[in-house]
Design an enzyme around this catalytic site. Sequence first.
Site, PDB file in Angstrom:
ATOM      1  N   GLY A 124       0.809  -1.211   0.000  1.00 46.49           N
ATOM      2  CA  GLY A 124       0.000   0.000   0.000  1.00 46.49           C
ATOM      3  C   GLY A 124       0.845   1.265   0.000  1.00 46.49           C
ATOM      4  O   GLY A 124       1.362   1.683   1.042  1.00 46.49           O
ATOM      5  N   THR A 126       0.231   3.867  -3.054  1.00 47.27           N
ATOM      6  CA  THR A 126      -0.551   4.846  -3.808  1.00 47.27           C
ATOM      7  C   THR A 126      -1.782   5.318  -3.054  1.00 47.27           C
ATOM      8  O   THR A 126      -2.495   4.532  -2.441  1.00 47.27           O
ATOM      9  CB  THR A 126      -0.987   4.226  -5.152  1.00 47.27           C
ATOM     10  OG1 THR A 126       0.180   3.761  -5.812  1.00 47.27           O
ATOM     11  CG2 THR A 126      -1.710   5.224  -6.038  1.00 47.27           C
ATOM     12  N   PRO A 128      -5.084   8.571  -3.336  1.00 47.73           N
ATOM     13  CA  PRO A 128      -5.709   9.450  -4.339  1.00 47.73           C
ATOM     14  C   PRO A 128      -4.810  10.649  -4.686  1.00 47.73           C
ATOM     15  O   PRO A 128      -4.726  11.053  -5.839  1.00 47.73           O
ATOM     16  CB  PRO A 128      -7.008   9.885  -3.659  1.00 47.73           C
ATOM     17  CG  PRO A 128      -7.328   8.748  -2.741  1.00 47.73           C
ATOM     18  CD  PRO A 128      -6.001   8.226  -2.250  1.00 47.73           C
ATOM     19  N   GLN A 338      -4.138  -5.752 -35.076  1.00 44.21           N
ATOM     20  CA  GLN A 338      -4.211  -5.272 -36.465  1.00 44.21           C
ATOM     21  C   GLN A 338      -4.051  -6.430 -37.448  1.00 44.21           C
ATOM     22  O   GLN A 338      -4.801  -6.533 -38.420  1.00 44.21           O
ATOM     23  CB  GLN A 338      -3.119  -4.205 -36.686  1.00 44.21           C
ATOM     24  CG  GLN A 338      -3.226  -3.450 -37.984  1.00 44.21           C
ATOM     25  CD  GLN A 338      -4.458  -2.555 -38.056  1.00 44.21           C
ATOM     26  OE1 GLN A 338      -5.049  -2.208 -37.031  1.00 44.21           O
ATOM     27  NE2 GLN A 338      -4.870  -2.197 -39.251  1.00 44.21           N
ATOM     28  N   GLY A 341      -7.128  -8.363 -37.583  1.00 45.13           N
ATOM     29  CA  GLY A 341      -8.264  -7.614 -38.122  1.00 45.13           C
ATOM     30  C   GLY A 341      -9.487  -7.679 -37.211  1.00 45.13           C
ATOM     31  O   GLY A 341      -9.363  -7.614 -35.983  1.00 45.13           O
ATOM     32  N   GLU A 365       3.398   0.756 -10.987  1.00 45.17           N
ATOM     33  CA  GLU A 365       4.763   0.593 -10.449  1.00 45.17           C
ATOM     34  C   GLU A 365       5.727   1.630 -11.043  1.00 45.17           C
ATOM     35  O   GLU A 365       6.910   1.367 -11.228  1.00 45.17           O
ATOM     36  CB  GLU A 365       5.250  -0.848 -10.603  1.00 45.17           C
ATOM     37  CG  GLU A 365       4.291  -1.797  -9.866  1.00 45.17           C
ATOM     38  CD  GLU A 365       4.865  -3.116  -9.440  1.00 45.17           C
ATOM     39  OE1 GLU A 365       6.085  -3.229  -9.329  1.00 45.17           O
ATOM     40  OE2 GLU A 365       4.055  -4.033  -9.178  1.00 45.17           O
ATOM     41  N   THR A 367       5.087   5.262 -13.715  1.00 42.96           N
ATOM     42  CA  THR A 367       4.740   5.519 -15.117  1.00 42.96           C
ATOM     43  C   THR A 367       6.017   5.562 -15.977  1.00 42.96           C
ATOM     44  O   THR A 367       7.133   5.670 -15.448  1.00 42.96           O
ATOM     45  CB  THR A 367       4.035   6.888 -15.264  1.00 42.96           C
ATOM     46  OG1 THR A 367       4.965   7.891 -14.804  1.00 42.96           O
ATOM     47  CG2 THR A 367       2.752   6.972 -14.456  1.00 42.96           C
ATOM     48  N   SER A 368       5.814   5.545 -17.285  1.00 42.94           N
ATOM     49  CA  SER A 368       6.976   5.638 -18.185  1.00 42.94           C
ATOM     50  C   SER A 368       7.729   6.955 -17.956  1.00 42.94           C
ATOM     51  O   SER A 368       8.965   7.015 -18.063  1.00 42.94           O
ATOM     52  CB  SER A 368       6.516   5.540 -19.639  1.00 42.94           C
ATOM     53  OG  SER A 368       5.945   4.274 -19.854  1.00 42.94           O
ATOM     54  N   GLU A 369       6.966   7.999 -17.602  1.00 40.59           N
ATOM     55  CA  GLU A 369       7.608   9.297 -17.348  1.00 40.59           C
ATOM     56  C   GLU A 369       8.492   9.208 -16.090  1.00 40.59           C
ATOM     57  O   GLU A 369       9.619   9.713 -16.072  1.00 40.59           O
ATOM     58  CB  GLU A 369       6.539  10.390 -17.177  1.00 40.59           C
ATOM     59  CG  GLU A 369       5.765  10.728 -18.453  1.00 40.59           C
ATOM     60  CD  GLU A 369       4.724   9.676 -18.876  1.00 40.59           C
ATOM     61  OE1 GLU A 369       4.402   8.778 -18.065  1.00 40.59           O
ATOM     62  OE2 GLU A 369       4.237   9.743 -20.021  1.00 40.59           O
TER      63      GLU A 369
HETATM   64  N1  CAA Z   1      16.427   3.011  -3.789  1.00 40.98           N
HETATM   65  C1  CAA Z   1      16.844   3.529  -2.617  1.00 40.98           C
HETATM   66  N2  CAA Z   1      16.649   4.825  -2.272  1.00 40.98           N
HETATM   67  C2  CAA Z   1      15.994   5.601  -3.144  1.00 40.98           C
HETATM   68  C3  CAA Z   1      15.517   5.118  -4.391  1.00 40.98           C
HETATM   69  C4  CAA Z   1      15.750   3.763  -4.688  1.00 40.98           C
HETATM   70  N3  CAA Z   1      15.357   3.227  -5.853  1.00 40.98           N
HETATM   71  N4  CAA Z   1      14.897   6.117  -5.047  1.00 40.98           N
HETATM   72  C5  CAA Z   1      14.987   7.208  -4.267  1.00 40.98           C
HETATM   73  N5  CAA Z   1      15.649   6.887  -3.112  1.00 40.98           N
HETATM   74  C6  CAA Z   1      16.013   7.782  -2.017  1.00 40.98           C
HETATM   75  C7  CAA Z   1      16.917   8.886  -2.570  1.00 40.98           C
HETATM   76  O1  CAA Z   1      18.275   8.484  -2.567  1.00 40.98           O
HETATM   77  C8  CAA Z   1      16.663  10.018  -1.604  1.00 40.98           C
HETATM   78  O2  CAA Z   1      17.407   9.785  -0.420  1.00 40.98           O
HETATM   79  P1  CAA Z   1      18.319  10.965   0.210  1.00 40.98           P
HETATM   80  O3  CAA Z   1      17.354  12.046   0.574  1.00 40.98           O
HETATM   81  O4  CAA Z   1      18.979  10.312   1.365  1.00 40.98           O
HETATM   82  O5  CAA Z   1      19.260  11.391  -0.869  1.00 40.98           O
HETATM   83  C9  CAA Z   1      15.194   9.838  -1.239  1.00 40.98           C
HETATM   84  O6  CAA Z   1      14.865   8.470  -1.545  1.00 40.98           O
HETATM   85  C10 CAA Z   1      14.282  10.760  -2.025  1.00 40.98           C
HETATM   86  O7  CAA Z   1      14.511  10.523  -3.379  1.00 40.98           O
HETATM   87  P2  CAA Z   1      14.034  11.532  -4.506  1.00 40.98           P
HETATM   88  O8  CAA Z   1      14.462  12.923  -4.115  1.00 40.98           O
HETATM   89  O9  CAA Z   1      14.489  11.010  -5.836  1.00 40.98           O
HETATM   90  O10 CAA Z   1      12.443  11.436  -4.342  1.00 40.98           O
HETATM   91  P3  CAA Z   1      11.292  12.146  -5.143  1.00 40.98           P
HETATM   92  O11 CAA Z   1      10.250  12.582  -4.190  1.00 40.98           O
HETATM   93  O12 CAA Z   1      11.867  13.146  -6.086  1.00 40.98           O
HETATM   94  O13 CAA Z   1      10.634  10.912  -5.983  1.00 40.98           O
HETATM   95  C11 CAA Z   1      10.326   9.365  -7.776  1.00 40.98           C
HETATM   96  C12 CAA Z   1      11.294  10.219  -6.941  1.00 40.98           C
HETATM   97  C13 CAA Z   1      11.261   8.492  -8.634  1.00 40.98           C
HETATM   98  C14 CAA Z   1       9.454  10.178  -8.706  1.00 40.98           C
HETATM   99  C15 CAA Z   1       9.454   8.472  -6.847  1.00 40.98           C
HETATM  100  O14 CAA Z   1       8.517   9.239  -6.145  1.00 40.98           O
HETATM  101  C16 CAA Z   1       8.705   7.382  -7.622  1.00 40.98           C
HETATM  102  O15 CAA Z   1       9.268   6.321  -7.927  1.00 40.98           O
HETATM  103  N6  CAA Z   1       7.411   7.621  -7.934  1.00 40.98           N
HETATM  104  C17 CAA Z   1       6.548   6.596  -8.534  1.00 40.98           C
HETATM  105  C18 CAA Z   1       5.883   5.781  -7.473  1.00 40.98           C
HETATM  106  C19 CAA Z   1       5.383   4.483  -7.993  1.00 40.98           C
HETATM  107  O16 CAA Z   1       6.070   3.747  -8.685  1.00 40.98           O
HETATM  108  N7  CAA Z   1       4.185   4.128  -7.598  1.00 40.98           N
HETATM  109  C20 CAA Z   1       3.593   2.877  -7.928  1.00 40.98           C
HETATM  110  C21 CAA Z   1       2.925   2.312  -6.702  1.00 40.98           C
HETATM  111  S1  CAA Z   1       2.660   0.586  -6.601  1.00 40.98           S
HETATM  112  C22 CAA Z   1       1.474   0.253  -7.747  1.00 40.98           C
HETATM  113  O17 CAA Z   1       1.644   0.577  -8.863  1.00 40.98           O
HETATM  114  C23 CAA Z   1       0.212  -0.411  -7.349  1.00 40.98           C
HETATM  115  C24 CAA Z   1       0.197  -1.844  -7.513  1.00 40.98           C
HETATM  116  O18 CAA Z   1      -0.351  -2.520  -6.662  1.00 40.98           O
HETATM  117  C25 CAA Z   1       0.743  -2.478  -8.729  1.00 40.98           C
END
Ligand code: CAA
Length: 383
Positions: A124, A126, A128, A338, A341, A365, A367-369
């Site tokens: 858990g 994600t 809203p 495709q 058809g 898990e 997005t592509s972005e």
């Molecule tokens: N491994 C270890 N540490 C990590 C890490 C990783 N892969 N990624 C980031 N960190 C650490 C960083 O090193 C940083 O630590 P310090 O402050 O000590 O330097 C800290 O975490 C913060 O990192 P960021 O500044 O990069 O964090 P951010 O707020 O900018 O976010 C992000 C980065 C990549 C956008 C992240 O928020 C992200 O991955 N977002 C997407 C979330 C996601 O994948 N959600 C899917 C949920 S699950 C699901 O899909 C449902 C399901 O049931 C299938």
Amino acid sequence: MDFKLSKTHQLQQEMYRRFAENEVKPLAEDMDETEVYDMELLAKMHKYGIMGIPYSKEYGGVGGDYLSYTLAMEEMSKVDGSTGITISVHTSLCCGAIDAFGTEEQKQKFLRPLVDGSATGCYGLTEPGAGSDAAGVQTQAVYDEATDEWVVNGGKVFTTNSAFADYCVLIAMTDRNLGTKGMVALIVDLKSEGVTISQNIKRMGIRAAQNCEVTYENVRVPNANLLGKVGQGFKIAMKALDGGRIGIAAQSVGLAQGALDQAIEYVKDRKQFGRPIAAFQTTQFKIADMQTKIDAARLLTWRAAVAKDNHENYTAPAAMAKLFASDVANYVCREAVQLMGGYGYCREYAVERNLRDAKITEIYEGTSEVMKMVIAGSLNLKK
Ligand code: CAA
């Protein structure tokens, strides 16, 4: 460097393929139509170790590696994307977090039943208001010193497996002022008082997966269920997702290969203008492009899995594999429809389900972005 699977991996792949063909495929269409996951199938996957592939035999797991887990993910997803994500969230996100950050006691108590076939897990993160911006979590965990428990209040959305899971690795905020350093990861027993699980959210694809809203109202979680340390919740969430993204890459490869295999069978039979459509070069070129992209996606996926198995940094390889493979899955499934058809568009053929299921691989898990942010972040772009 050897790009071939070892004999052991080939045997595992064959075994997963047989399970997928015999046990999963016959149920896939009905599960998609009814939007209900078959609990007997889940029980069988537990029984045959499919839910505990990369975990140590010491805890009741299969003792395989991440590469064999990706092989299972591909084979299951070839015939059913919903089964892919059911296995993936349990294995990579829930078990992965406990395996990497749990104490010995936590592993005995939670990882053991999760990988020996007695319990199912979910994850858990994600909410809203917290999707790509995972640090925006609003769910609160407050420590109660008197009882040595955490009191959790808040709500999660799109929690895969939550309709039938026993345990959830839950990410909650303890101190908003600390941002990503103000979070905890707690193992929550979903039978706890105060946990409410909604109906399955209606979706375009992976319709048999159970993807619900989970509300936590004054849910008391023993401090013994705290994963890692206070403040490590974000890092634990990210590390689990690194492993999860390899699983989604493998799911994407499976969806693509499954769609292409169906299209190949179809074009050999289908006659137009007096010839099987497989005889037309347009068809052959399309299929050549599709298989080439799938092979490239598979190699990226295996590279990320092997990096994880070798304890190398796999954050960027996992993101690259997911970014590329999810794009390939969407391209290949679209092209397969495709090629087939009007029939490809009909629900009589599974290929339209592959296309619907493929879309989410570019979204969940990360997005592509977000994958591009992770990949760019791994490169030295500052002067
Ligand atoms: N491994 C270890 N540490 C990590 C890490 C990783 N892969 N990624 C980031 N960190 C650490 C960083 O090193 C940083 O630590 P310090 O402050 O000590 O330097 C800290 O975490 C913060 O990192 P960021 O500044 O990069 O964090 P951010 O707020 O900018 O976010 C992000 C980065 C990549 C956008 C992240 O928020 C992200 O991955 N977002 C997407 C979330 C996601 O994948 N959600 C899917 C949920 S699950 C699901 O899909 C449902 C399901 O049931 C299938």
